[in-house]
Scaffold this motif. Structure first.
Motif, PDB file in Angstrom:
ATOM      1  N   ASN A  12       0.829  -1.213   0.000  1.00 63.79           N
ATOM      2  CA  ASN A  12       0.000   0.000   0.000  1.00 63.79           C
ATOM      3  C   ASN A  12       0.862   1.262   0.000  1.00 63.79           C
ATOM      4  O   ASN A  12       0.558   2.236  -0.715  1.00 63.79           O
ATOM      5  N   LEU A  13       1.940   1.260   0.798  1.00 63.52           N
ATOM      6  CA  LEU A  13       2.837   2.421   0.839  1.00 63.52           C
ATOM      7  C   LEU A  13       3.549   2.620  -0.496  1.00 63.52           C
ATOM      8  O   LEU A  13       3.747   3.760  -0.942  1.00 63.52           O
ATOM      9  N   ASP A  14       3.923   1.516  -1.158  1.00 64.88           N
ATOM     10  CA  ASP A  14       4.544   1.624  -2.485  1.00 64.88           C
ATOM     11  C   ASP A  14       3.594   2.304  -3.483  1.00 64.88           C
ATOM     12  O   ASP A  14       4.003   3.138  -4.290  1.00 64.88           O
ATOM     13  N   LYS A  15       2.309   1.927  -3.399  1.00 66.22           N
ATOM     14  CA  LYS A  15       1.322   2.531  -4.294  1.00 66.22           C
ATOM     15  C   LYS A  15       1.141   4.014  -3.990  1.00 66.22           C
ATOM     16  O   LYS A  15       1.060   4.852  -4.908  1.00 66.22           O
ATOM     17  N   GLU A  16       1.074   4.356  -2.688  1.00 63.54           N
ATOM     18  CA  GLU A  16       0.903   5.756  -2.296  1.00 63.54           C
ATOM     19  C   GLU A  16       2.107   6.596  -2.726  1.00 63.54           C
ATOM     20  O   GLU A  16       1.938   7.733  -3.204  1.00 63.54           O
ATOM     21  N   ILE A  17       3.316   6.051  -2.559  1.00 65.55           N
ATOM     22  CA  ILE A  17       4.531   6.770  -2.965  1.00 65.55           C
ATOM     23  C   ILE A  17       4.529   7.002  -4.464  1.00 65.55           C
ATOM     24  O   ILE A  17       4.867   8.102  -4.954  1.00 65.55           O
ATOM     25  N   ALA A  18       4.140   5.974  -5.230  1.00 61.86           N
ATOM     26  CA  ALA A  18       4.102   6.098  -6.690  1.00 61.86           C
ATOM     27  C   ALA A  18       3.116   7.174  -7.115  1.00 61.86           C
ATOM     28  O   ALA A  18       3.393   7.976  -8.028  1.00 61.86           O
ATOM     29  N   THR A  19       1.964   7.255  -6.440  1.00 58.64           N
ATOM     30  CA  THR A  19       0.952   8.270  -6.765  1.00 58.64           C
ATOM     31  C   THR A  19       1.467   9.676  -6.442  1.00 58.64           C
ATOM     32  O   THR A  19       1.297  10.616  -7.246  1.00 58.64           O
ATOM     33  N   LEU A  20       2.088   9.818  -5.274  1.00 60.30           N
ATOM     34  CA  LEU A  20       2.642  11.117  -4.888  1.00 60.30           C
ATOM     35  C   LEU A  20       3.753  11.554  -5.847  1.00 60.30           C
ATOM     36  O   LEU A  20       3.857  12.753  -6.189  1.00 60.30           O
ATOM     37  N   GLU A  21       4.588  10.621  -6.267  1.00 59.02           N
ATOM     38  CA  GLU A  21       5.670  10.966  -7.199  1.00 59.02           C
ATOM     39  C   GLU A  21       5.121  11.421  -8.539  1.00 59.02           C
ATOM     40  O   GLU A  21       5.687  12.313  -9.193  1.00 59.02           O
ATOM     41  N   GLN A  22       4.009  10.819  -8.969  1.00 58.15           N
ATOM     42  CA  GLN A  22       3.388  11.263 -10.225  1.00 58.15           C
ATOM     43  C   GLN A  22       2.856  12.689 -10.090  1.00 58.15           C
ATOM     44  O   GLN A  22       3.020  13.518 -10.999  1.00 58.15           O
ATOM     45  N   LYS A  23       2.227  12.979  -8.945  1.00 56.00           N
ATOM     46  CA  LYS A  23       1.714  14.336  -8.719  1.00 56.00           C
ATOM     47  C   LYS A  23       2.862  15.349  -8.669  1.00 56.00           C
ATOM     48  O   LYS A  23       2.771  16.446  -9.232  1.00 56.00           O
ATOM     49  N   LYS A  24       3.932  14.978  -7.956  1.00 56.95           N
ATOM     50  CA  LYS A  24       5.090  15.875  -7.849  1.00 56.95           C
ATOM     51  C   LYS A  24       5.678  16.164  -9.229  1.00 56.95           C
ATOM     52  O   LYS A  24       6.041  17.313  -9.555  1.00 56.95           O
ATOM     53  N   ALA A  25       5.769  15.136 -10.046  1.00 59.30           N
ATOM     54  CA  ALA A  25       6.322  15.310 -11.398  1.00 59.30           C
ATOM     55  C   ALA A  25       5.475  16.285 -12.213  1.00 59.30           C
ATOM     56  O   ALA A  25       6.006  17.101 -12.987  1.00 59.30           O
ATOM     57  N   SER A  26       4.147  16.201 -12.011  1.00 61.88           N
ATOM     58  CA  SER A  26       3.268  17.113 -12.763  1.00 61.88           C
ATOM     59  C   SER A  26       3.462  18.562 -12.304  1.00 61.88           C
ATOM     60  O   SER A  26       3.453  19.506 -13.123  1.00 61.88           O
ATOM     61  N   PHE A  27       3.662  18.774 -10.976  1.00 61.47           N
ATOM     62  CA  PHE A  27       3.900  20.129 -10.478  1.00 61.47           C
ATOM     63  C   PHE A  27       5.277  20.641 -10.911  1.00 61.47           C
ATOM     64  O   PHE A  27       5.434  21.846 -11.217  1.00 61.47           O
TER      65      PHE A  27
END
Length: 290
Positions: A12-27
């Motif tokens: 679950n943490l791996d999935k959350e980290i991957a989602t946050l990294e995608q958002k960060k990349a977009s910003f």
């Protein structure tokens, strides 16, 4: 927590980290795009004061959007760092749990191996004891065989005598197969139970003619005979030979799965004489093997 729970937490943490990294990349991309737009705004030398002010406001707007995106990216970076810390902690605990489980499994294997070796020793001892007893049983069986007077014991329902059993017994006798048949063995005034017990003991094999009459509710004597044949088969190794008469596979299975699993003759495809000939062939081959 169990291994499964730690593994689920890590996933679950791996999935959350991957989602946050995608958002960060977009910003990060948005901040870079806004900076590029700000750098792309040009002011000519001959521009009026109002034009210059407009261009400056445009640059400020792009810069503001870029800074905002950078700030959001920085916040996400903090969240990612926190998630990674939790993930590393959960993964460390998972590895520890897995190590303990492997150790436990290894201990189980060692204990199982030890138990297995003890069982082998016990079985070896039992086999030696069994062989001694088997010799005694063999001697008893040999004595029993010497007392046998009949080739087959005929277990049947009296309702089937006229349409099959009488003719079948005659066919067996004509081929030299000796039969214990209640019609000729039990006389007026004899104890039926005693005579049947004697017949079972003195017969090498038991033929059971299964029919709707044989398996009907309330059939005491057929049940008693069948129980006796099963006992002799389990103790002395006597064979129980079934014949299906006007019965389907399902009916036999419902009555006795044990009997249904035995190879049987069937009156729907063989005459009484053909079955008697197969019995004669069977006895000849048994005698040959012996």
């Amino acid at each position: 927590m169990s291994i499964e729970q730690y593994q689920r937490t890590v996933n679950n943490l791996d999935k959350e980290i991957a989602t946050l990294e995608q958002k960060k990349a977009s910003f990060d991309k948005k901040a870079a795009d806004q900076e590029k737009k700000a750098a792309g705004v040009s002011i000519s030398k001959n521009a009026s004061a109002s034009m210059i002010n407009s261009k400056k406001r445009q640059i400020e707007r792009y810069s503001k959007e870029s800074n905002k995106a950078k700030e959001q990216s920085a916040n996400l970076m903090k969240k990612i760092a926190d998630k990674r810390k939790k993930r590393n902690d959960a993964y460390s605990k998972l590895q520890k749990k897995q190590h303990l489980e492997i150790k436990r499994q290894n201990n189980l294997i060692v204990n199982m191996q030890s138990d297995y070796e003890k069982q082998i020793e016990e079985l070896t001892s039992k086999v030696l004891s069994f062989n001694e007893k088997q010799l005694a049983v063999t001697d008893t069986m040999n004595e029993e065989n010497e007392k046998q007077e009949y080739d087959v014991f005929i277990s049947h329902a009296w309702e089937d005598k006229e349409d099959f059993v009488d003719d079948f017994v005659k066919d067996l006798n004509s081929l030299g197969v000796t039969t214990w048949y209640d019609k000729s063995q039990i006389l007026w005034g004899d104890s039926m139970r005693k005579k049947i017990d004697e017949g079972l003991k003195k017969s090498r094999f038991g033929i059971v003619i299964l029919s709707p009459n044989y398996i009907a509710e309330g059939k005491y004597w057929t049940k008693a005979e069948l129980d006796g044949l099963f006992q002799l088969e389990s103790i002395n190794g006597k064979k129980l030979l079934p014949i299906w008469h006007k019965l389907t596979k399902k009916e036999v299975m419902d009555f006795s799965p044990t009997i249904a699993g035995k190879l049987a003759m069937n009156t729907s495809s063989l005459t009484s004489k053909e079955i008697a000939e197969k019995m004669q062939y069977f006895l000849e081959n048994i005698n040959g093997d012996q």
